[in-house]
Design a protein around this motif. Sequence first.
Motif, mmCIF file in Angstrom:
data_model
loop_
_atom_site.group_PDB
_atom_site.id
_atom_site.type_symbol
_atom_site.label_atom_id
_atom_site.label_comp_id
_atom_site.label_asym_id
_atom_site.label_seq_id
_atom_site.Cartn_x
_atom_site.Cartn_y
_atom_site.Cartn_z
ATOM 1 N N ALA B 244 -1.675 5.500 -37.829
ATOM 2 C CA ALA B 244 -1.432 6.550 -38.811
ATOM 3 C C ALA B 244 -2.732 6.878 -39.551
ATOM 4 O O ALA B 244 -2.954 8.011 -39.972
ATOM 5 C CB ALA B 244 -0.354 6.110 -39.797
ATOM 6 N N CYS B 245 -3.591 5.868 -39.707
ATOM 7 C CA CYS B 245 -4.910 6.087 -40.328
ATOM 8 C C CYS B 245 -6.036 5.934 -39.311
ATOM 9 O O CYS B 245 -6.976 6.723 -39.277
ATOM 10 C CB CYS B 245 -5.147 5.092 -41.457
ATOM 11 S SG CYS B 245 -3.971 5.234 -42.817
ATOM 12 N N HIS B 246 -5.946 4.895 -38.469
ATOM 13 C CA HIS B 246 -7.053 4.557 -37.569
ATOM 14 C C HIS B 246 -6.935 5.307 -36.252
ATOM 15 O O HIS B 246 -6.503 4.758 -35.239
ATOM 16 C CB HIS B 246 -7.085 3.050 -37.322
ATOM 17 C CG HIS B 246 -7.330 2.267 -38.565
ATOM 18 N ND1 HIS B 246 -8.515 2.313 -39.248
ATOM 19 C CD2 HIS B 246 -6.533 1.436 -39.273
ATOM 20 C CE1 HIS B 246 -8.457 1.524 -40.309
ATOM 21 N NE2 HIS B 246 -7.256 0.985 -40.349
ATOM 22 N N SER B 247 -7.335 6.560 -36.288
ATOM 23 C CA SER B 247 -7.243 7.415 -35.109
ATOM 24 C C SER B 247 -8.414 8.377 -35.140
ATOM 25 O O SER B 247 -8.912 8.738 -36.207
ATOM 26 C CB SER B 247 -5.915 8.176 -35.158
ATOM 27 O OG SER B 247 -5.989 9.361 -34.400
ATOM 28 N N TRP B 257 -12.646 6.116 -38.484
ATOM 29 C CA TRP B 257 -13.813 5.588 -37.765
ATOM 30 C C TRP B 257 -13.355 4.774 -36.563
ATOM 31 O O TRP B 257 -14.160 4.398 -35.718
ATOM 32 C CB TRP B 257 -14.684 4.724 -38.699
ATOM 33 C CG TRP B 257 -13.882 3.845 -39.610
ATOM 34 C CD1 TRP B 257 -13.543 4.118 -40.900
ATOM 35 C CD2 TRP B 257 -13.290 2.583 -39.295
ATOM 36 N NE1 TRP B 257 -12.759 3.109 -41.420
ATOM 37 C CE2 TRP B 257 -12.591 2.149 -40.457
ATOM 38 C CE3 TRP B 257 -13.268 1.784 -38.160
ATOM 39 C CZ2 TRP B 257 -11.888 0.956 -40.494
ATOM 40 C CZ3 TRP B 257 -12.567 0.589 -38.203
ATOM 41 C CH2 TRP B 257 -11.886 0.195 -39.357
ATOM 42 N N SER B 258 -12.051 4.487 -36.474
ATOM 43 C CA SER B 258 -11.532 3.726 -35.342
ATOM 44 C C SER B 258 -10.868 4.666 -34.347
ATOM 45 O O SER B 258 -10.641 5.839 -34.629
ATOM 46 C CB SER B 258 -10.536 2.674 -35.825
ATOM 47 O OG SER B 258 -10.109 1.879 -34.743
ATOM 48 N N ARG B 259 -10.563 4.122 -33.189
ATOM 49 C CA ARG B 259 -9.900 4.912 -32.155
ATOM 50 C C ARG B 259 -9.377 4.001 -31.063
ATOM 51 O O ARG B 259 -9.774 2.841 -30.969
ATOM 52 C CB ARG B 259 -10.880 5.919 -31.553
ATOM 53 C CG ARG B 259 -11.939 5.247 -30.747
ATOM 54 C CD ARG B 259 -13.096 6.105 -30.333
ATOM 55 N NE ARG B 259 -12.686 7.416 -29.918
ATOM 56 C CZ ARG B 259 -13.328 8.154 -29.008
ATOM 57 N NH1 ARG B 259 -14.382 7.663 -28.397
ATOM 58 N NH2 ARG B 259 -12.936 9.350 -28.692
ATOM 59 N N GLY B 260 -8.524 4.556 -30.202
ATOM 60 C CA GLY B 260 -8.047 3.798 -29.047
ATOM 61 C C GLY B 260 -6.541 3.692 -29.010
ATOM 62 O O GLY B 260 -5.848 4.075 -29.953
#
Lengths: 283, 283
Positions: B244-247, B257-260
Amino acid sequence: MSQDQNSISRRKFLSGAGTALAGTTAAFIGHGLFFAPQSSAAVNEEFEWPWPYVKLDPEKVRIKGHDGYYDGDCSQGALYAIVSELQEKIGKPYTCLPVQIMGFGGGGVAGWCTLCGALNGACAAISLTSEDFYKLSSELVAWYCETPFPSEKSNELAKNKAFKINKSTKVLEQTVSKSPLCHVSVCKWCKENGCGSGCSDRSERCARMVGDVAAKTVEILNAYHSGSFQAQYSESDLAHSCRACHSKDKSYEVGGWSRGKMDCSGCHIKGESSMVDPHHPDN
Amino acid sequence: MSQDQNSISRRKFLSGAGTALAGTTAAFIGHGLFFAPQSSAAVNEEFEWPWPYVKLDPEKVRIKGHDGYYDGDCSQGALYAIVSELQEKIGKPYTCLPVQIMGFGGGGVAGWCTLCGALNGACAAISLTSEDFYKLSSELVAWYCETPFPSEKSNELAKNKAFKINKSTKVLEQTVSKSPLCHVSVCKWCKENGCGSGCSDRSERCARMVGDVAAKTVEILNAYHSGSFQAQYSESDLAHSCRACHSKDKSYEVGGWSRGKMDCSGCHIKGESSMVDPHHPDN
């Protein structure tokens, strides 16, 4: 003989005669088709593997890798940078290969952020051109883990608008991933740069990095094919105390249920990761 | 016109006319060479991409994948299982492809234990045969994360000595990796089975798993090319609160700043991983 019958008899021949043929580099059977007898999995018939290689210019490949990213993403871009040069210099068999074969590797496999796509595409070029793909690929991965991306050379090319596709002239901050995983490599860079992973600066960072990886691959292949390759980033440089027990060469009892060459500390911290036995001696 | 000049003019043509040509499937220029104009990275000229596909028998491919593992390791084995069938049924262009191109993928890339080699080789077959490689590869990876390996079918084949290479008739315990990474997939299975990762049971487990992945890939491709493919293991099935946030679709400030798409909890535990900000709201 039908194509099917021909294929079957060829397979029989391969499975039956594989051992006897080991050590030879090619055989000629049937209607003028080549195959690589050292592997019964190698049923490809038109061209002998590995494919021929000629010395390439790493700087030309660096630019192609960068630009290729914007066309086919990281993995295809890296393969394109090398293969398109070989298509120009050698022609067949390289003109038979669609570089889209590595398209899936984009974003660490369709956005899953596993293996860095630049490494995936570049290693495919290594495997195409060398029987020593295991050693050379391992060197490339080890180098990647210890190298600041994007390189100063790529930053300089961008600053001077020397790419064909110039989306940014910014000199981007460098980070060392310590991991071959897209997720770690990208996230570290984004956190260091205060940048969302979907932003254009991150794309440009990955484009420059694809060029850097493709250029390094060509340096490795140039050295290998001229007989001067020496591993500089060997496994032992990355090994640490964990692998004394946690290695595929050890028994289950001492920790040999684990394996791999990645830096353990990227995920396993002080015995707190889910994969670490709660009775670990360090706890 | 020299080959080099020809290549340059073709590149200019591609970069200049790529947009105008988008949507067409192939163009014919120069001296009888084909290329795929939807991508300027696609300089391959002999055969139009994607390569043709015909319906394959997943059970035949399952056996070939298992046996291919013992010949060329996991990644090459998976590609071999599919491509060798297409070589038999279609011939060219498949007979031009050395399956060794994916040799590097063995052991999650030369023993680094990153991406599972079976996935790497199978996804290459997907990319070769479909423009929708991103969607189909993602489905395969998502399925892999949720599937018990080795499958009951593979265990049964082994029990009945129905492979060509029969190293073990044991019915092996199954584990679900929850991860596309070789390291996690193998280690989980080894711990569950009390087996060192260098032991023959682990090799046989991976051989059966290569067959299972190749068979599933063929099921996906058969469905896709007959117009009946529907994603069953979509990203949303795997998504959880982290994304919801880390995308990559989010801003840096909220965690973008995260992804995957990998399961975060495989490495990140209760905010204790090195990659997690110490000021994480959960701490």
